[in-house]
Design a protein around this motif. Structure first.
Motif, PDB file in Angstrom:
ATOM      1  N   TRP A 114      11.372   5.195   2.948  1.00 17.83           N
ATOM      2  CA  TRP A 114      10.039   4.616   2.982  1.00 17.83           C
ATOM      3  C   TRP A 114       9.580   4.305   4.406  1.00 17.83           C
ATOM      4  O   TRP A 114      10.392   4.074   5.300  1.00 17.83           O
ATOM      5  CB  TRP A 114       9.996   3.326   2.163  1.00 17.83           C
ATOM      6  N   ILE A 115       8.270   4.295   4.574  1.00 13.87           N
ATOM      7  CA  ILE A 115       7.653   3.792   5.795  1.00 13.87           C
ATOM      8  C   ILE A 115       6.948   2.491   5.421  1.00 13.87           C
ATOM      9  O   ILE A 115       6.113   2.463   4.505  1.00 13.87           O
ATOM     10  CB  ILE A 115       6.643   4.794   6.378  1.00 13.87           C
ATOM     11  N   ALA A 116       7.308   1.414   6.098  1.00 14.17           N
ATOM     12  CA  ALA A 116       6.753   0.103   5.776  1.00 14.17           C
ATOM     13  C   ALA A 116       5.507  -0.156   6.606  1.00 14.17           C
ATOM     14  O   ALA A 116       5.508   0.004   7.825  1.00 14.17           O
ATOM     15  CB  ALA A 116       7.800  -0.978   6.037  1.00 14.17           C
ATOM     16  N   LEU A 117       4.441  -0.569   5.921  1.00 15.56           N
ATOM     17  CA  LEU A 117       3.195  -0.977   6.548  1.00 15.56           C
ATOM     18  C   LEU A 117       2.856  -2.380   6.056  1.00 15.56           C
ATOM     19  O   LEU A 117       3.406  -2.838   5.045  1.00 15.56           O
ATOM     20  CB  LEU A 117       2.073   0.010   6.195  1.00 15.56           C
ATOM     21  N   PRO A 118       1.966  -3.098   6.731  1.00 15.90           N
ATOM     22  CA  PRO A 118       1.630  -4.457   6.300  1.00 15.90           C
ATOM     23  C   PRO A 118       1.141  -4.502   4.847  1.00 15.90           C
ATOM     24  O   PRO A 118       0.143  -3.874   4.499  1.00 15.90           O
ATOM     25  CB  PRO A 118       0.510  -4.862   7.271  1.00 15.90           C
ATOM     26  N   GLY A 119       1.881  -5.180   3.989  1.00 17.81           N
ATOM     27  CA  GLY A 119       1.475  -5.362   2.602  1.00 17.81           C
ATOM     28  C   GLY A 119       1.996  -4.332   1.625  1.00 17.81           C
ATOM     29  O   GLY A 119       1.974  -4.568   0.420  1.00 17.81           O
ATOM     30  N   PHE A 120       2.478  -3.186   2.095  1.00 18.61           N
ATOM     31  CA  PHE A 120       3.004  -2.181   1.175  1.00 18.61           C
ATOM     32  C   PHE A 120       3.863  -1.187   1.946  1.00 18.61           C
ATOM     33  O   PHE A 120       3.941  -1.205   3.167  1.00 18.61           O
ATOM     34  CB  PHE A 120       1.863  -1.446   0.455  1.00 18.61           C
ATOM     35  N   ARG A 121       4.520  -0.327   1.201  1.00 17.51           N
ATOM     36  CA  ARG A 121       5.294   0.754   1.794  1.00 17.51           C
ATOM     37  C   ARG A 121       5.032   2.027   0.976  1.00 17.51           C
ATOM     38  O   ARG A 121       4.668   1.942  -0.203  1.00 17.51           O
ATOM     39  CB  ARG A 121       6.788   0.427   1.799  1.00 17.51           C
ATOM     40  N   PHE A 122       5.216   3.165   1.595  1.00 17.40           N
ATOM     41  CA  PHE A 122       5.021   4.415   0.864  1.00 17.40           C
ATOM     42  C   PHE A 122       6.120   5.402   1.222  1.00 17.40           C
ATOM     43  O   PHE A 122       6.801   5.276   2.247  1.00 17.40           O
ATOM     44  CB  PHE A 122       3.633   5.002   1.125  1.00 17.40           C
ATOM     45  N   GLN A 123       6.301   6.377   0.331  1.00 17.22           N
ATOM     46  CA  GLN A 123       7.385   7.344   0.430  1.00 17.22           C
ATOM     47  C   GLN A 123       6.804   8.722   0.760  1.00 17.22           C
ATOM     48  O   GLN A 123       6.281   9.400  -0.125  1.00 17.22           O
ATOM     49  CB  GLN A 123       8.165   7.382  -0.883  1.00 17.22           C
ATOM     50  N   PRO A 124       6.886   9.173   2.008  1.00 18.56           N
ATOM     51  CA  PRO A 124       6.278  10.449   2.403  1.00 18.56           C
ATOM     52  C   PRO A 124       6.787  11.654   1.615  1.00 18.56           C
ATOM     53  O   PRO A 124       6.048  12.615   1.398  1.00 18.56           O
ATOM     54  CB  PRO A 124       6.648  10.572   3.887  1.00 18.56           C
ATOM     55  N   SER A 125       8.052  11.606   1.181  1.00 14.08           N
ATOM     56  CA  SER A 125       8.601  12.754   0.455  1.00 14.08           C
ATOM     57  C   SER A 125       7.835  13.033  -0.834  1.00 14.08           C
ATOM     58  O   SER A 125       7.753  14.187  -1.287  1.00 14.08           O
ATOM     59  CB  SER A 125      10.077  12.520   0.139  1.00 14.08           C
TER      60      SER A 125
END
Length: 380
Positions: A114-125
């Motif tokens: 995952w890549i963590a961003l303020p308030g959420f994270r997302f999975q590029p794969s």
């Protein structure tokens, strides 16, 4: 022949669609859109039970579904030719995101995905599951089919780079899905039989190399557990044994909503993610399973019709790749939860908890709507 349920007397329905406000203004295919919304609503109800009535988790899932529907509507507005032009840039952006994950990604349960961003994270794969087949379709659209040796080599390179990067996270399940989503485009583009034979012959040494040099111990354990889950019933075999108990105990009519003993008494691990199908089968039985499969079939059947009636090579390959990949997710998840396939960590589409996965799946259906509605309006 395509069953009439997927085409709704095609001539009459298509004439209605050409003059329908939703299709003209928003490029929405009503069958796809409202079936998609229906699956999402079912998913939220099942997730509420599978998560132990966790409203915070359900509300987050609903937010992701809302974002996914927005992506569906936005992508439906874009002409397929524009999507085709954007694919090389999106592919490069996806590879850069995977590299960022390897360098500065956020880890959980021994994996960095995952890549963590303020308030959420997302999975590029998860995004690469959609981008890879569309990028290959855009590339092959420039050449006559069946594709030649050069095109096959370049397409395999397009597939291999993200597969290797995702496998290093490690996330073998997603890597396999990305590989399949890309390979299905090659097969639809006229992959010659000699190449199929070569790939089959290479499969044996490839599996040996993966087992001894690439796969982690927990991944090997999953394969051994698939062969014989009773060899370690309290540890490695626990997931699949409890899953099969939950599915079998549901019977025909199920135990009732919120009444599943395996999930609510914490016998079934990961009930709100990969094993949510077992929760559905336990609480709603065979009838509930058949209803869900019928809705999935409606989505897939409509997608197949759109792919078969598309007006360009890119549209046909892209639509076919999206539909077959979506079907593959369903088969893999139900197969692993039922003990027919090894556990590889594939969520049940639009039902299991997962933000990036849901958004990417809905984006794929937005591409399908774009392909179909823009074709109809052009042919009006």
């Amino acid at each position: 022949m395509i069953p009439k349920i997927f085409t709704r007397p095609i001539a009459g329905y298509n004439n209605v669609l050409k003059n329908n406000f939703l299709s003209r203004r928003f490029h929405i295919d009503p069958i796809l859109f409202f079936t998609l919304v229906g699956v999402c609503i079912i998913g939220l109800f099942i997730l509420y039970s599978a998560s132990g009535r966790n409203m915070h988790l359900v509300s987050r899932q609903a937010i992701y579904m809302g974002v996914g529907l927005v992506c569906t509507l936005l992508l439906a507005q874009i002409k397929p030719v524009k999507l085709q032009d954007w694919m090389p840039f999106l592919y490069v952006a996806g590879i850069i995101l995977l590299l960022i994950v390897l360098v500065a990604g956020k880890g959980a349960k021994g994996a960095t995905r995952w890549i963590a961003l303020p308030g959420f994270r997302f999975q590029p794969s998860e995004l690469l599951k959609l981008v890879v087949p569309l990028a290959i379709a855009a590339y092959l659209n420039k050449y006559p089919l069946p594709c030649g040796n050069k095109q096959i080599f370049v397409a395999l390179l397009f597939i291999g780079i993200p597969v290797i990067l995702v496998a290093k996270q490690p996330d073998l399940g997603t890597a396999i899905l990305i590989a399949f989503s890309g390979m299905i485009i090659l097969f639809m583009a006229g992959f010659r039989m000699r190449y199929i034979v070569i790939l089959f012959l290479l499969a044996i040494p490839t599996c040996w190399i993966m087992w001894h040099f690439i796969m982690h111990d927990y991944q090997k354990q999953r394969v051994l557990t698939f062969i014989n889950p009773e060899r370690d019933p309290l540890k490695a075999g626990w997931h699949i044994i409890q899953s099969k108990i939950a599915i079998g105990s549901g019977g025909i009519f199920g135990k009732g909503y919120l009444q599943g003993s395996q999930s609510h008494l914490n016998f079934l691990p990961e009930g709100h993610t990969d094993f949510i199908f077992a929760v559905l089968a336990e609480e709603f039985g065979l009838i509930g399973v058949c209803v869900l499969l019928l809705i999935y079939t409606l989505l897939i059947g409509r997608g197949v019709y759109i792919a078969m009636t598309s007006s360009s090579v890119f549209s046909r390959l892209a639509a076919g790749g999206i539909v077959l990949t979506f079907s593959f997710y369903i088969i893999i998840n139900i197969g692993m939860v039922s003990g027919l396939l090894p556990v590889v960590g594939v969520p049940l589409p639009l039902i299991s908890r997962g933000g990036t996965s849901i958004v990417s799946l809905m984006a794929g259906f937005g591409v399908l709507m774009s392909i179909h509605t823009h074709k109809l309006l052009i042919s009006k």
